[in-house]
Design a protein around this motif. Structure first.
Motif, PDB file in Angstrom:
ATOM      1  N   ASP A 107       0.870  -1.182   0.000  1.00  0.00           N
ATOM      2  CA  ASP A 107       0.000   0.000   0.000  1.00  0.00           C
ATOM      3  C   ASP A 107       0.907   1.232   0.000  1.00  0.00           C
ATOM      4  OD1 ASP A 107      -2.277   1.511   0.015  1.00  0.00           O
ATOM      5  OD2 ASP A 107      -3.098   0.713   1.876  1.00  0.00           O
ATOM      6  N   SER A 108       0.333   2.400  -0.190  1.00  0.00           N
ATOM      7  CA  SER A 108       1.116   3.632  -0.114  1.00  0.00           C
ATOM      8  C   SER A 108       0.187   4.830  -0.009  1.00  0.00           C
ATOM      9  CB  SER A 108       2.036   3.782  -1.337  1.00  0.00           C
ATOM     10  OG  SER A 108       1.296   3.641  -2.521  1.00  0.00           O
ATOM     11  N   ILE A 109       0.705   5.938   0.471  1.00  0.00           N
ATOM     12  CA  ILE A 109      -0.058   7.186   0.529  1.00  0.00           C
ATOM     13  C   ILE A 109       0.824   8.322   0.024  1.00  0.00           C
ATOM     14  CG2 ILE A 109      -1.604   6.530   2.437  1.00  0.00           C
ATOM     15  CD1 ILE A 109       0.233   8.275   4.268  1.00  0.00           C
ATOM     16  N   TYR A 110       0.184   9.452  -0.286  1.00  0.00           N
ATOM     17  CA  TYR A 110       0.942  10.622  -0.727  1.00  0.00           C
ATOM     18  C   TYR A 110       0.892  11.683   0.360  1.00  0.00           C
ATOM     19  CZ  TYR A 110       2.773  14.354  -3.638  1.00  0.00           C
ATOM     20  OH  TYR A 110       3.563  15.367  -4.139  1.00  0.00           O
ATOM     21  N   ASP A 111       2.073  12.160   0.764  1.00  0.00           N
ATOM     22  CA  ASP A 111       2.185  13.210   1.761  1.00  0.00           C
ATOM     23  C   ASP A 111       2.716  14.464   1.065  1.00  0.00           C
ATOM     24  OD1 ASP A 111       3.884  14.815   3.833  1.00  0.00           O
ATOM     25  OD2 ASP A 111       2.605  13.532   5.070  1.00  0.00           O
ATOM     26  N   SER A 112       2.072  15.595   1.305  1.00  0.00           N
ATOM     27  CA  SER A 112       2.453  16.841   0.607  1.00  0.00           C
ATOM     28  C   SER A 112       3.900  17.228   0.868  1.00  0.00           C
ATOM     29  CB  SER A 112       1.547  17.990   1.056  1.00  0.00           C
ATOM     30  OG  SER A 112       0.213  17.662   0.821  1.00  0.00           O
ATOM     31  N   SER A 160      10.123   6.562   4.221  1.00  0.00           N
ATOM     32  CA  SER A 160      10.074   7.842   3.516  1.00  0.00           C
ATOM     33  C   SER A 160      11.423   8.019   2.840  1.00  0.00           C
ATOM     34  CB  SER A 160       9.829   8.984   4.514  1.00  0.00           C
ATOM     35  OG  SER A 160      10.026  10.231   3.883  1.00  0.00           O
ATOM     36  N   CYS A 161      11.399   8.214   1.515  1.00  0.00           N
ATOM     37  CA  CYS A 161      12.682   8.369   0.809  1.00  0.00           C
ATOM     38  C   CYS A 161      12.573   9.372  -0.336  1.00  0.00           C
ATOM     39  CB  CYS A 161      13.214   7.020   0.336  1.00  0.00           C
ATOM     40  SG  CYS A 161      11.991   5.955  -0.396  1.00  0.00           S
ATOM     41  N   ASN A 162      11.717  10.377  -0.133  1.00  0.00           N
ATOM     42  CA  ASN A 162      11.630  11.494  -1.092  1.00  0.00           C
ATOM     43  C   ASN A 162      11.230  11.074  -2.497  1.00  0.00           C
ATOM     44  OD1 ASN A 162      11.676  14.188  -0.605  1.00  0.00           O
ATOM     45  ND2 ASN A 162      13.906  14.370  -0.489  1.00  0.00           N
ATOM     46  N   ILE A 163      10.268  10.155  -2.604  1.00  0.00           N
ATOM     47  CA  ILE A 163       9.758   9.768  -3.929  1.00  0.00           C
ATOM     48  C   ILE A 163       8.702  10.805  -4.312  1.00  0.00           C
ATOM     49  CG2 ILE A 163       8.614   7.974  -5.298  1.00  0.00           C
ATOM     50  CD1 ILE A 163       9.590   5.919  -3.204  1.00  0.00           C
ATOM     51  N   LYS A 164       9.035  11.656  -5.265  1.00  0.00           N
ATOM     52  CA  LYS A 164       8.131  12.757  -5.630  1.00  0.00           C
ATOM     53  C   LYS A 164       7.131  12.354  -6.710  1.00  0.00           C
ATOM     54  CE  LYS A 164       9.691  15.801  -2.781  1.00  0.00           C
ATOM     55  NZ  LYS A 164       8.892  16.041  -1.571  1.00  0.00           N
ATOM     56  N   ALA A 165       7.581  11.531  -7.671  1.00  0.00           N
ATOM     57  CA  ALA A 165       6.698  11.136  -8.778  1.00  0.00           C
ATOM     58  C   ALA A 165       5.820   9.966  -8.337  1.00  0.00           C
ATOM     59  CB  ALA A 165       7.519  10.752  -9.994  1.00  0.00           C
ATOM     60  N   LEU A 177      -7.029  11.960  -9.154  1.00  0.00           N
ATOM     61  CA  LEU A 177      -7.049  10.551  -9.566  1.00  0.00           C
ATOM     62  C   LEU A 177      -5.693   9.894  -9.367  1.00  0.00           C
ATOM     63  CD1 LEU A 177      -9.231  10.857 -12.798  1.00  0.00           C
ATOM     64  CD2 LEU A 177      -9.822   9.525 -10.767  1.00  0.00           C
ATOM     65  N   GLU A 178      -4.608  10.625  -9.616  1.00  0.00           N
ATOM     66  CA  GLU A 178      -3.258  10.079  -9.409  1.00  0.00           C
ATOM     67  C   GLU A 178      -3.025   9.750  -7.936  1.00  0.00           C
ATOM     68  OE1 GLU A 178      -0.705  13.056 -11.060  1.00  0.00           O
ATOM     69  OE2 GLU A 178      -0.674  12.129 -13.050  1.00  0.00           O
ATOM     70  N   LYS A 179      -3.465  10.653  -7.058  1.00  0.00           N
ATOM     71  CA  LYS A 179      -3.270  10.429  -5.620  1.00  0.00           C
ATOM     72  C   LYS A 179      -4.158   9.292  -5.113  1.00  0.00           C
ATOM     73  CE  LYS A 179      -1.560  15.025  -4.507  1.00  0.00           C
ATOM     74  NZ  LYS A 179      -1.801  16.313  -3.866  1.00  0.00           N
ATOM     75  N   LEU A 180      -5.367   9.197  -5.648  1.00  0.00           N
ATOM     76  CA  LEU A 180      -6.259   8.107  -5.246  1.00  0.00           C
ATOM     77  C   LEU A 180      -5.744   6.769  -5.771  1.00  0.00           C
ATOM     78  CD1 LEU A 180      -9.852   9.591  -5.671  1.00  0.00           C
ATOM     79  CD2 LEU A 180      -8.734   8.957  -3.547  1.00  0.00           C
TER      80      LEU A 180
END
Length: 602
Positions: free
Chosen positions: A201-206, A263-268, A318-321
């Motif tokens: 699983d994964s989530i996006y953090d601003s 956490s390893c600074n994955i921006k894309a 949609l990308e974040k979801l």
């Protein structure tokens, strides 16, 4: 880092409403994971939608520390609470891939139901230890003996011991945790080997970018080391490591069998997908974690922003979801009536509904959703095979050699008294009976092959109606079968509205078209001119309704007098209506697009 032998990784699986989240609450209580003042019902269900509907939508991982008084030693449990609805079965398969065992919860009043069977089969295929639990034994209508018989029929006579619990009262939960230690095997894996971790699983953090949730199978992961994403060979430095307690809690390292996040600074967002393998950059593993299937969407629909400037915001949403829900698929789409948007693929109708609601709530975007449809395969006369994901891609009748529609294998568990009603319903939906098996003298499993398109239209509600609420269903994709399909276009004021078009079996097309145009006549707001709503197959109109014009009473000022004066006023009004009709634009409400869903008789 914890010793392998003291770790147990398990998830909780069950049919919807059998008490998974309540059991998870009691286990959290026993392990003193959350302070009493912060404890509440469904504590792991964080989304407002989950709490409002009383269902689990997202699988939740949590690390628990349990002290066994019988053994006088401490254990670490990595527990995942999973959804129960068929539309979120991909969440369950992801959770099972990260575990060695599963607690199978069955309601003592309902017994084995369709999703119970489906989840059990997935767990057996993964080779997991399945610990059966009969919940709600405190209820007056509970019948544990009957449920025990049903469990034996499903798991066979050599199943693990059955635990009897009341999750609401906390009765039997401690005994269940002791059984978890006894019967769910500890994880295998060596710290000395090269790192091999599954992203489940994964989530996006601003601020921190993509945070992958991982289960480690081999090796160690420490702060500062350089890791590599196996599929795309991208390299990153680990900045933070943590566990779920149930909130994120930073720790120094994770070892074999442990579950946590990094956490390893994955921006894309596209650089780290669910199901990927994470390994070391300097000494990568020779092969990825096996057996992780990609989700196959069953239902498609298109989302369009209300305003053109909302396109980029919708894309980002949609990308974040998708990062958080790997079963969501989407691609750019354009409609003559609705402009630019995205065609999205879902596992089912509830999945579609939840995604639309999450877009509107979490990202504050209003969207128009077209009617849902399935993917058809069409062989054209020049030998080309077309995958039709939208009605507007469907070729004209003269170009089609053969059309195929998706078929699902439907398992329905119902009381034997409702067999007749269930079979009548399936026959009316063009179903083909495969077999019928009795779980016990009062409960039967009926297996049908049904066109996927037919179960989109109110099938579940009607199944509940004919069985008085007792039947449950589960389905999986079976294959494609040849069918006599036609495309029905909907024209509003003689302009084709592609968002309302649908593909139907020929024998149902006329009836569905009549029902749809009747519904649209009631939903389309009245204009100052007559609006025609038509359904057409090719150039042939098969149904029509008119939305009556709003009329100003131009004769109000005429009292008595010559009839020619009245005629002159009416003719003038008629000419004005004609001019208005030529330039008038019809604004269709969202309900009009949803009307395609409701074209079945209630």
């Amino acid at each position: 880092m914890t010793e392998n032998q003291s770790i147990r990784n398990f998830c909780i699986i069950a049919h919807i409403d059998h008490g998974k989240s309540t059991l998870a609450d009691r286990i959290l209580d026993l392990c003193h994971t959350i302070p009493k003042q912060k404890m509440r019902d469904q504590v792991l269900d964080r989304m407002d939608l989950e709490r409002e509907r009383g269902i689990t939508i997202k699988a939740k991982a949590v690390r628990l520390e349990y002290f066994s008084s019988q053994r006088n030693s401490s254990y670490v449990f990595n527990m995942i609470d999973t959804p129960g609805h068929a539309d979120f079965s991909y969440e369950v398969s992801r959770s099972l891939a990260a575990c060695e065992g599963a607690i199978l919860v069955i309601d003592a009043t309902q017994g084995v139901e369709a999703q119970t069977l489906a989840h059990t089969n997935i767990a057996l295929a993964e080779g997991l230890a399945i610990l059966p639990v009969i919940n709600k034994i405190d209820l007056p209508s509970a019948n544990p003996d009957r449920v025990c018989e049903e469990i034996e029929n499903v798991l066979g006579p050599d199943h693990l011991p059955i635990a009897l619990v009341s999750a609401k009262l906390g009765k039997g939960v401690e005994e269940l945790l002791e059984k978890v230690i006894d019967f769910i095997p500890p994880p295998q894996g060596q710290a000395k080997k090269s790192l091999k971790a599954l992203v489940f699983d994964s989530i996006y953090d601003s601020y921190r970018g993509v945070l992958p949730f991982i289960r480690i199978f081999e090796g160690l992961i420490n702060k500062g080391i350089e890791i590599m994403i196996y599929s795309n060979k991208q390299k990153y430095q680990v900045i933070e490591i943590g566990i779920f307690n149930p909130d994120m809690k930073e720790i120094e390292s994770l070892g074999p069998g442990e579950v946590g996040y990094i956490s390893c600074n994955i921006k894309a967002i596209q650089d780290c997908r669910v199901g990927d393998t994470i390994t070391l950059a300097i000494n990568p593993t020779s092969q990825a974690v096996p057996g992780y299937k990609k989700a196959k969407p069953m239902v498609f629909c298109s989302f369009y922003p209300i305003n053109a400037e909302g396109y980029e915001i919708l894309k980002e949403a949609l990308e974040k979801l998708q990062l958080n829900d790997a079963s969501l698929m989407f691609e750019p789409d354009v409609s003559e009536a609705l402009g630019f948007g995205f065609r999205c693929g879902f596992l089912g109708l509830l999945h579609m509904e939840i995604i639309q609601e999450r877009i509107e709530r979490e990202f504050d975007i209003e969207v128009v959703a077209t009617a849902p449809h399935v993917v058809y395969h069409v062989l054209t006369k020049n030998g080309e095979i077309i995958e039709v994901k939208s009605p507007r891609d469907f070729p004209s009748a003269g170009e089609i050699e053969e059309a195929e529609e998706p078929i699902v294998e439907m398992k329905i568990i119902t009381p034997s008294t409702a067999i007749g009603g269930v079979m009548d319903l399936c026959q009316s939906k063009r179903g083909v009976l495969q077999d019928m098996t009795y779980l016990d003298p009062n409960t039967v499993i009926i297996r049908y092959h049904l066109p996927m398109a037919e179960i989109l239209f109110d099938f579940y509600n009607r199944l509940k109606s004919v069985s008085r609420g007792y039947a449950s269903m589960d389905y999986e994709f079976f294959g494609y079968a040849s069918s006599n399909l036609v495309k029905v276009d909907i024209l509003v004021s003689k302009e084709k509205v592609d968002g309302l078009s649908f593909i139907s079996h020929e024998e149902n097309a006329a009836r569905r078209s009549r029902e749809l145009v009747t519904r649209l006549r009631k939903l389309i707001p009245r204009q100052m001119f007559t609006v025609s709503v038509q359904a057409a197959i090719g150039g042939k109109i098969i149904a029509r309704e008119d939305v009556a014009a709003l009329r100003k009473d131009v004769l109000a000022k005429c009292y008595g007098g010559d009839i020619t004066r009245k005629r002159k006023l009416l003719e003038k009004q008629k000419e004005g209506k004609k001019r208005m009709k030529a330039v008038g634009k019809i604004s269709l409400p969202q309900e009009a697009f949803l009307a395609v869903l409701q074209t079945e008789e209630q």
